[in-house]
Motif scaffolding. Structure first.
Motif, PDB file in Angstrom:
ATOM      1  N   PRO A 156       0.807  -1.229   0.000  1.00 52.61           N
ATOM      2  CA  PRO A 156       0.000   0.000   0.000  1.00 52.61           C
ATOM      3  C   PRO A 156       0.836   1.273   0.000  1.00 52.61           C
ATOM      4  O   PRO A 156       0.324   2.342  -0.307  1.00 52.61           O
ATOM      5  CB  PRO A 156      -0.830  -0.122   1.281  1.00 52.61           C
ATOM      6  CG  PRO A 156      -0.127  -1.112   2.119  1.00 52.61           C
ATOM      7  CD  PRO A 156       0.617  -2.028   1.206  1.00 52.61           C
ATOM      8  N   PHE A 157       2.127   1.158   0.323  1.00 48.31           N
ATOM      9  CA  PHE A 157       2.976   2.352   0.356  1.00 48.31           C
ATOM     10  C   PHE A 157       3.525   2.712  -1.024  1.00 48.31           C
ATOM     11  O   PHE A 157       3.891   3.849  -1.267  1.00 48.31           O
ATOM     12  CB  PHE A 157       4.136   2.144   1.334  1.00 48.31           C
ATOM     13  CG  PHE A 157       3.684   2.039   2.755  1.00 48.31           C
ATOM     14  CD1 PHE A 157       3.628   3.176   3.565  1.00 48.31           C
ATOM     15  CD2 PHE A 157       3.273   0.823   3.288  1.00 48.31           C
ATOM     16  CE1 PHE A 157       3.193   3.088   4.881  1.00 48.31           C
ATOM     17  CE2 PHE A 157       2.830   0.733   4.606  1.00 48.31           C
ATOM     18  CZ  PHE A 157       2.800   1.854   5.402  1.00 48.31           C
ATOM     19  N   HIS A 158       3.635   1.732  -1.914  1.00 47.00           N
ATOM     20  CA  HIS A 158       4.196   2.006  -3.243  1.00 47.00           C
ATOM     21  C   HIS A 158       3.373   1.432  -4.380  1.00 47.00           C
ATOM     22  O   HIS A 158       3.451   1.923  -5.492  1.00 47.00           O
ATOM     23  CB  HIS A 158       5.603   1.412  -3.361  1.00 47.00           C
ATOM     24  CG  HIS A 158       6.553   1.904  -2.323  1.00 47.00           C
ATOM     25  ND1 HIS A 158       6.868   1.180  -1.199  1.00 47.00           N
ATOM     26  CD2 HIS A 158       7.224   3.066  -2.218  1.00 47.00           C
ATOM     27  CE1 HIS A 158       7.712   1.864  -0.441  1.00 47.00           C
ATOM     28  NE2 HIS A 158       7.946   3.013  -1.040  1.00 47.00           N
ATOM     29  N   PHE A 160      -0.245  -0.416  -6.189  1.00 49.08           N
ATOM     30  CA  PHE A 160      -1.402   0.171  -6.875  1.00 49.08           C
ATOM     31  C   PHE A 160      -2.213   1.110  -5.986  1.00 49.08           C
ATOM     32  O   PHE A 160      -2.829   2.050  -6.466  1.00 49.08           O
ATOM     33  CB  PHE A 160      -2.289  -0.935  -7.459  1.00 49.08           C
ATOM     34  CG  PHE A 160      -3.325  -1.478  -6.507  1.00 49.08           C
ATOM     35  CD1 PHE A 160      -4.563  -0.860  -6.368  1.00 49.08           C
ATOM     36  CD2 PHE A 160      -3.060  -2.610  -5.744  1.00 49.08           C
ATOM     37  CE1 PHE A 160      -5.516  -1.356  -5.495  1.00 49.08           C
ATOM     38  CE2 PHE A 160      -4.003  -3.108  -4.865  1.00 49.08           C
ATOM     39  CZ  PHE A 160      -5.239  -2.471  -4.738  1.00 49.08           C
ATOM     40  N   TRP A 161      -2.201   0.851  -4.673  1.00 52.36           N
ATOM     41  CA  TRP A 161      -2.995   1.697  -3.767  1.00 52.36           C
ATOM     42  C   TRP A 161      -2.608   3.170  -3.900  1.00 52.36           C
ATOM     43  O   TRP A 161      -3.430   4.056  -3.699  1.00 52.36           O
ATOM     44  CB  TRP A 161      -2.787   1.263  -2.311  1.00 52.36           C
ATOM     45  CG  TRP A 161      -3.360  -0.087  -2.012  1.00 52.36           C
ATOM     46  CD1 TRP A 161      -2.682  -1.267  -1.959  1.00 52.36           C
ATOM     47  CD2 TRP A 161      -4.731  -0.417  -1.743  1.00 52.36           C
ATOM     48  NE1 TRP A 161      -3.529  -2.297  -1.680  1.00 52.36           N
ATOM     49  CE2 TRP A 161      -4.795  -1.808  -1.533  1.00 52.36           C
ATOM     50  CE3 TRP A 161      -5.912   0.337  -1.652  1.00 52.36           C
ATOM     51  CZ2 TRP A 161      -5.986  -2.462  -1.252  1.00 52.36           C
ATOM     52  CZ3 TRP A 161      -7.096  -0.324  -1.371  1.00 52.36           C
ATOM     53  CH2 TRP A 161      -7.129  -1.704  -1.171  1.00 52.36           C
ATOM     54  N   GLN A 162      -1.347   3.420  -4.212  1.00 48.54           N
ATOM     55  CA  GLN A 162      -0.888   4.797  -4.336  1.00 48.54           C
ATOM     56  C   GLN A 162      -1.492   5.505  -5.544  1.00 48.54           C
ATOM     57  O   GLN A 162      -1.405   6.719  -5.670  1.00 48.54           O
ATOM     58  CB  GLN A 162       0.649   4.839  -4.416  1.00 48.54           C
ATOM     59  CG  GLN A 162       1.330   4.552  -3.097  1.00 48.54           C
ATOM     60  CD  GLN A 162       1.037   5.627  -2.053  1.00 48.54           C
ATOM     61  OE1 GLN A 162       1.060   6.811  -2.348  1.00 48.54           O
ATOM     62  NE2 GLN A 162       0.742   5.205  -0.834  1.00 48.54           N
ATOM     63  N   ASN A 163      -2.102   4.756  -6.456  1.00 48.49           N
ATOM     64  CA  ASN A 163      -2.745   5.373  -7.613  1.00 48.49           C
ATOM     65  C   ASN A 163      -4.185   5.791  -7.331  1.00 48.49           C
ATOM     66  O   ASN A 163      -4.834   6.382  -8.182  1.00 48.49           O
ATOM     67  CB  ASN A 163      -2.716   4.421  -8.809  1.00 48.49           C
ATOM     68  CG  ASN A 163      -1.312   4.130  -9.265  1.00 48.49           C
ATOM     69  OD1 ASN A 163      -0.611   3.329  -8.649  1.00 48.49           O
ATOM     70  ND2 ASN A 163      -0.866   4.789 -10.299  1.00 48.49           N
ATOM     71  N   ALA A 164      -4.674   5.470  -6.157  1.00 46.59           N
ATOM     72  CA  ALA A 164      -6.031   5.871  -5.802  1.00 46.59           C
ATOM     73  C   ALA A 164      -6.017   7.354  -5.444  1.00 46.59           C
ATOM     74  O   ALA A 164      -5.231   7.780  -4.612  1.00 46.59           O
ATOM     75  CB  ALA A 164      -6.524   5.037  -4.630  1.00 46.59           C
ATOM     76  N   GLU A 165      -6.855   8.122  -6.116  1.00 42.81           N
ATOM     77  CA  GLU A 165      -6.851   9.575  -5.908  1.00 42.81           C
ATOM     78  C   GLU A 165      -8.162  10.067  -5.328  1.00 42.81           C
ATOM     79  O   GLU A 165      -9.213   9.498  -5.558  1.00 42.81           O
ATOM     80  CB  GLU A 165      -6.591  10.296  -7.233  1.00 42.81           C
ATOM     81  CG  GLU A 165      -5.155  10.174  -7.702  1.00 42.81           C
ATOM     82  CD  GLU A 165      -4.937  10.846  -9.052  1.00 42.81           C
ATOM     83  OE1 GLU A 165      -5.765  11.679  -9.459  1.00 42.81           O
ATOM     84  OE2 GLU A 165      -3.931  10.510  -9.682  1.00 42.81           O
ATOM     85  N   THR A 166      -8.066  11.187  -4.616  1.00 42.57           N
ATOM     86  CA  THR A 166      -9.269  11.794  -4.054  1.00 42.57           C
ATOM     87  C   THR A 166      -9.799  12.850  -5.016  1.00 42.57           C
ATOM     88  O   THR A 166      -9.183  13.176  -6.013  1.00 42.57           O
ATOM     89  CB  THR A 166      -8.961  12.452  -2.710  1.00 42.57           C
ATOM     90  OG1 THR A 166      -7.872  13.342  -2.913  1.00 42.57           O
ATOM     91  CG2 THR A 166      -8.584  11.436  -1.663  1.00 42.57           C
ATOM     92  N   ILE A 215      -0.807   3.403 -13.254  1.00 44.86           N
ATOM     93  CA  ILE A 215      -1.150   2.031 -12.877  1.00 44.86           C
ATOM     94  C   ILE A 215      -0.810   0.991 -13.954  1.00 44.86           C
ATOM     95  O   ILE A 215      -0.408  -0.129 -13.645  1.00 44.86           O
ATOM     96  CB  ILE A 215      -2.656   1.960 -12.504  1.00 44.86           C
ATOM     97  CG1 ILE A 215      -3.038   0.589 -11.931  1.00 44.86           C
ATOM     98  CG2 ILE A 215      -3.572   2.276 -13.663  1.00 44.86           C
ATOM     99  CD1 ILE A 215      -2.916   0.519 -10.465  1.00 44.86           C
ATOM    100  N   PRO A 224      -7.250   5.358 -13.884  1.00 44.16           N
ATOM    101  CA  PRO A 224      -8.515   4.719 -13.496  1.00 44.16           C
ATOM    102  C   PRO A 224      -8.797   4.849 -11.999  1.00 44.16           C
ATOM    103  O   PRO A 224      -9.909   4.567 -11.557  1.00 44.16           O
ATOM    104  CB  PRO A 224      -8.310   3.253 -13.868  1.00 44.16           C
ATOM    105  CG  PRO A 224      -7.139   3.217 -14.775  1.00 44.16           C
ATOM    106  CD  PRO A 224      -6.290   4.395 -14.449  1.00 44.16           C
ATOM    107  N   GLY A 225      -7.803   5.281 -11.249  1.00 46.42           N
ATOM    108  CA  GLY A 225      -8.005   5.467  -9.818  1.00 46.42           C
ATOM    109  C   GLY A 225      -8.393   6.889  -9.466  1.00 46.42           C
ATOM    110  O   GLY A 225      -8.450   7.243  -8.290  1.00 46.42           O
ATOM    111  N   TYR A 272     -11.212  10.319 -14.109  1.00 45.84           N
ATOM    112  CA  TYR A 272     -10.979   9.377 -15.206  1.00 45.84           C
ATOM    113  C   TYR A 272     -12.173   9.372 -16.162  1.00 45.84           C
ATOM    114  O   TYR A 272     -12.024   9.234 -17.365  1.00 45.84           O
ATOM    115  CB  TYR A 272     -10.767   7.989 -14.605  1.00 45.84           C
ATOM    116  CG  TYR A 272     -10.507   6.852 -15.576  1.00 45.84           C
ATOM    117  CD1 TYR A 272      -9.384   6.853 -16.391  1.00 45.84           C
ATOM    118  CD2 TYR A 272     -11.368   5.753 -15.636  1.00 45.84           C
ATOM    119  CE1 TYR A 272      -9.123   5.794 -17.247  1.00 45.84           C
ATOM    120  CE2 TYR A 272     -11.116   4.690 -16.482  1.00 45.84           C
ATOM    121  CZ  TYR A 272      -9.988   4.715 -17.287  1.00 45.84           C
ATOM    122  OH  TYR A 272      -9.738   3.647 -18.128  1.00 45.84           O
TER     123      TYR A 272
END
Lengths: 815, 124
Positions: free
Chosen positions: A36-38, A40-46, A173, A768-769, A773
């Motif tokens: 989660p630190f590097h 795919f989770w890091q591609n999730a954006e707010t 991603i 896509p995160g 998008y």
């Protein structure tokens, strides 16, 4: 024992760590990817994008500020042009890096590097098309001009500034899924992108298919089934236009068609035949505001990330807004304070095939007039992921590359004597970039005309409107001056007689300024009427959208932006209007089953609009397809590449030649008549639609049946969106079919201050995160638009600016 | 207490390492902590499993709720998982397994050099 225990668990740990760090088949390296630190989770954006509000970039000469509006459209304000293009590259990479790089890999035939051997034949095809060769030619030409060089290098520097500071966690991603890294951006990549577009838009031709058809049908029958101009065509340039020049005379050679003793079994894949667009502009006399208005909607493959990206560019001497192609500088379609412009594909046969007579199997020399000419060999090095390097030698003649020979395609059936060379304007050096540079800065009609001189390929119909009150259309491209039917069929490459002799001079290209009817429009139809002094041919001229647009524009008065929106979203099916009455009249109603009668009644009551909540469009489309295939069953020849006659010719034959021999079905002993095959295709349609309904467990409403979808470039389902409820279809102004349609809808009202509305099927972010998008998709499918924020200057306090980014040069002391 | 302390230590060290190093730094963290504080057999494994696993699970869960599962739901589909929660669970599981084996190796390495303590407790 302790040592053994340790070694055992230590080996497991190491093996596990390695296994989780490498890609195994199609599974990304799981540890790396899931971290989660590097990963795919890091591609999730707010919703409010993160990003440094201020950033030092070594490449800059002066500070640049970027204002992102509520649509995440960047408005870039730079103090000089070079910085402007640097930051354009930087911002583009920030949102669309993977897409822009992937597309250049497609153009260059380097997909195997990323996804492995299954792309090898595709890559070989791309290389044999010569796109990289053409890109190198264009790059050379551009780099010779200061302006071209500055733009290309500045843009590349901007993209690279972004790439260089990318760490694994920030990678788009797709790089993480496929486990690779972006390489440096180069000016060549921009040139490749433009050639990719040229291939998409001018890569279609039917010389080889026509050659087969000619062999199969004979010339008289060929001309009947494949007329070069339809009867009721309405050309782009109104027929009232007088041409004040003559074409230089051309002598038609005696023997024009190459001798092919056998049918051609292999041709190039064609780009989507629906690639096209609509554009139009109306004069102030027809608008409520008294100022001209312009509309444009290019029709391309519906992909995610979207092909377009919206942006405003501001620097001394330029303030322009519109859309850009990720990977290329400038605005491609858009407007500034004084003018607006848009494009549709200007089809013309600019790709011809020559049969080469090689002296021997080495392909080193070929006969030409009374000489032997030497070929050039270009060795294509295709690096396959996790594997070997494949070398493919492509032979170049003075015409162009020999696409098909004994080694390509790999599964070729009949390849021994073949050597077809392709001559194609897209492979020549050209400087389209300069055309857009000048268009972005043009103030009036004269400057628009001046800018277009740099534009060669793919040919486009450039629509124009100015605040000063002019409207115009210019069919611009590099068009060979041809004798009648030159290049309609495979030509003999052993004689100079059959060569292209000259290019139509730029000022002879079809154009019109302020026509009497008060509007200009184009929708990929034939450019000119018969009176144009040059031979004009293409086999894909559109026949319906353009006439519907002209009919509507002709009637409109006091036009407001809403009227243009309605027209862009118009779902009237003119083709159905011109074929369905005949089909329904031919049907023997008495013999219909109850079920069939219900379907018949639906069609009878249909108002001819392809709306999502109607069933009739689904019935018509399926019925038409079945009927068309029954009529032209003669063309289903095993392995032989041949095309069927087009829709309008088919409808013409049904109307005027119902007893034509081809109406009969081949596989049966009896002679079928038109009513019989109409009846049969109708019954078949009702059965198929019922089967469809059962299979999909829903009614065949047009929206369900058509299923318009946006596909991720890698065809990854979760990154795609399907079942978009959007009306329209092929040959309809709202040209949205299953995976093809209106890729950007723009309307501009000129005036003291231009106003613009636009929407596209996708979103500014390629991630896509990100909520951006696909944030424009629902407006796009429901026919709604966003007003565009066009800022006068960076001091303009604009509501709707979400956040600002200031980019400033690294001072020497900081370095 | 010692067990819980170890879990926290592994999680904390992993977190620190992750700020500067790639994902495999958690393997080193779990290894080092157990090298320093070896326990026995399955307990070692569990300390690494929970230390790294929980860190990854909780961090993934935080990102997921911050971003309304937009990406995790799509990735879940890509991996043929029913929903985003499964992605969180798998993330924790993979981190846990890597951490667990690393922890086991760490304490076993240490045990090569230390004498067996007299057996304590009633389960020997």
């Amino acid at each position: 024992m302790k040592v053994v225990k340790f070694l055992l668990s230590f080996i497991i740990t190491i093996a596990l760590t390695v296994a989780l760090s490498i890609k195994i088949q199609s599974i990304p390296p799981l540890g790396k990817f899931l971290d989660p630190f590097h990963g795919f989770w890091q591609n999730a954006e707010t919703l409010i994008p993160e990003g440094s509000p201020s950033l030092a970039l070594e490449m800059l000469e002066a500070p640049v500020s970027v204002h992102y509006d509520s649509l995440l459209i960047p408005h870039i304000f730079a103090e000089n042009e070079t910085d402007l293009y640097r930051v354009q590259g930087y911002v583009m990479a920030q949102h669309r890096l993977w897409q822009m790089e992937f597309v250049t890999h497609v153009a260059a035939g380097r997909v195997s590097e990323i996804i492995g051997e299954r792309a090898l034949e595709f890559d070989r095809m791309q290389r044999r098309k010569g796109l990289a060769y053409g890109a190198e030619n264009s790059l050379q030409a551009l780099m010779k001009t200061t302006l071209g060089q500055v733009q290309l290098e500045a843009y590349a520097a901007g993209v690279n500034a972004y790439i260089n500071k990318l760490t694994y966690d920030q990678l788009p991603i797709e790089y993480k899924i496929l486990e690779y890294r972006p390489e440096s951006w180069t000016p060549l990549k921009t040139a490749l992108l433009l050639k990719y577009m040229a291939d998409d838009l001018s890569g279609s031709d039917s010389d080889l298919e026509n050659t087969n058809a000619l062999k199969f049908l004979g010339k008289e029958r060929f001309d009947f089934l494949f007329p070069s101009r339809s009867m009721d065509a309405e050309p782009v340039i109104p027929p009232s236009k007088k041409w004040e020049f003559k074409a230089a005379p051309l002598d038609t050679p005696k023997v024009v068609i190459a001798d092919t003793s056998e049918f051609i079994m292999q041709v190039m894949d064609q780009p989507d035949p629906d690639n096209g667009s609509n554009n139009w502009a109306v004069a102030g006399s027809k608008t409520r505001s008294g100022k001209p208005m312009l509309a444009n909607d290019p029709h391309l493959g519906l992909n995610l990330p979207s092909i377009w990206y919206a942006m405003q560019l501001n620097a001394p001497g330029v303030n322009v807004m519109g859309v850009t192609l990720p990977g290329a500088p400038n605005i491609i379609i858009g407007f500034n304070d004084s003018i607006a412009w848009g494009v549709t594909n200007a089809r013309r046969d600019v790709k011809d095939w020559y049969k080469i007579h090689f002296t021997d199997a080495s392909l080193d020399e070929y006969y030409y007039d009374n000489n032997k000419l030497k070929t050039q060999k270009r060795v294509e090095e295709i690096k396959v992921r996790d594997g070997t390097t494949v070398f493919d030698t492509v032979t170049y003649t003075h015409f162009g590359p020999v696409v098909f020979d004994s080694s390509f395609p790999a599964d070729s059936v009949n390849n021994n004597k073949r050597g077809f060379a392709m001559k194609w304007t897209a492979l020549d050096a050209s400087s389209e970039l300069l055309a857009f540079y000048y268009l972005n800065r043009a103030d009036n009609h004269a400057e628009y005309v001046q800018a277009l001189k740099y534009y060669e390929s793919p040919a486009q119909n450039f629509v124009f409107a100015s605040a000063a009150g002019d409207i115009a259309m210019w069919v611009q491209g590099k068009f060979p001056a041809k004798w009648r039917e030159q290049g309609k069929f495979l030509m003999d490459g052993s004689t100079s007689e059959l060569e292209w002799k000259s290019i139509i001079p730029n000022n002879h290209n079809p154009q019109v300024l302020n026509p009497e009817r008060g509007f200009v429009s184009s929708a990929n139809q034939i450019p000119v009427a018969q009176n144009y002094p040059y031979y004009v041919y293409d086999d894909t001229y559109e026949h319906y959208r353009n006439r519907r647009i002209n009919e509507r524009l002709g009637k409109m008065r006091n036009i407001m932006p809403k009227d243009f929106m309605d027209l862009q979203n118009d779902t009237y099916n003119l083709m159905a209007a011109e074929s369905l009455p005949l089909m329904l009249d031919t049907l023997d109603i008495a013999s219909l089953s109850v079920e069939e009668k219900e379907v018949y009644d639906l069609l009878l009551r249909w108002n001819l609009y392809n709306n999502v909540n109607y069933k009739a469009p689904s019935i018509y489309e399926r019925w038409w397809e079945n009927l068309y295939n029954l009529i032209w069953d003669e063309f289903d020849q095993d392995g032989i590449e041949i095309q069927k006659p087009d829709k309008e010719t088919t409808i013409d034959i049904m109307n005027n030649y119902p007893d034509d021999a081809f109406i009969d079905l081949q596989g049966t002993t009896v002679v079928e008549t038109l009513p019989e095959i109409v009846q049969e295709s109708f019954s078949q349609t009702v059965k198929e639609l019922n089967a469809w309904k059962e299979e999909h467990e829903e009614e065949y409403f047009w929206g369900n049946y058509k299923n318009t979808r946006l596909s991720h470039l890698l065809r990854l389902e979760p990154f795609s969106i399907d079942k978009l409820m959007v009306g329209g279809g092929r040959s309809i102004v709202a040209a949205n079919s299953q995976n093809h349609g209106q890729s950007w809808k723009m309307i501009v009202e000129l005036g003291d201050q231009p106003k613009a509305w636009a929407v596209y099927p996708g979103g500014q972010s390629g991630n896509p995160g990100s909520p951006y998008y696909d944030h424009m998709v629902s407006n796009w499918s429901s026919g709604k638009y966003f007003p565009l924020l066009f800022m006068k200057n960076k001091e303009q306090i604009a509501a709707g600016i979400m956040f600002r980014q200031s980019l400033y040069p690294t001072t020497d002391t900081e370095k | 207490m010692r067990f819980i302390f170890k879990i926290i230590l592994i999680a904390g060290l992993s977190y620190l390492f992750e700020l500067f190093l790639p994902w495999w730094s958690v393997v080193i963290a779990a290894f080092l902590v157990n090298l320093w504080m070896p326990s026995k057999g399955f307990v070692d494994f569990l300390s690494g499993f929970l230390g790294v696993g929980l860190l990854w699970l909780i961090y993934a869960w935080l990102i997921d709720s911050d971003t309304a599962s937009v990406l995790s739901a799509r990735i879940a589909q890509l991996f043929n998982m029913p929903n985003a929660s499964f992605m969180i669970a798998i993330t924790g599981l993979v981190g846990g397994i890597a951490g667990g084996f690393a922890a086991l190796s760490g304490s076993q390495f240490r045990r090569i050099f230390i004498k067996d303590e007299p057996k304590r407790g009633y389960y020997s």
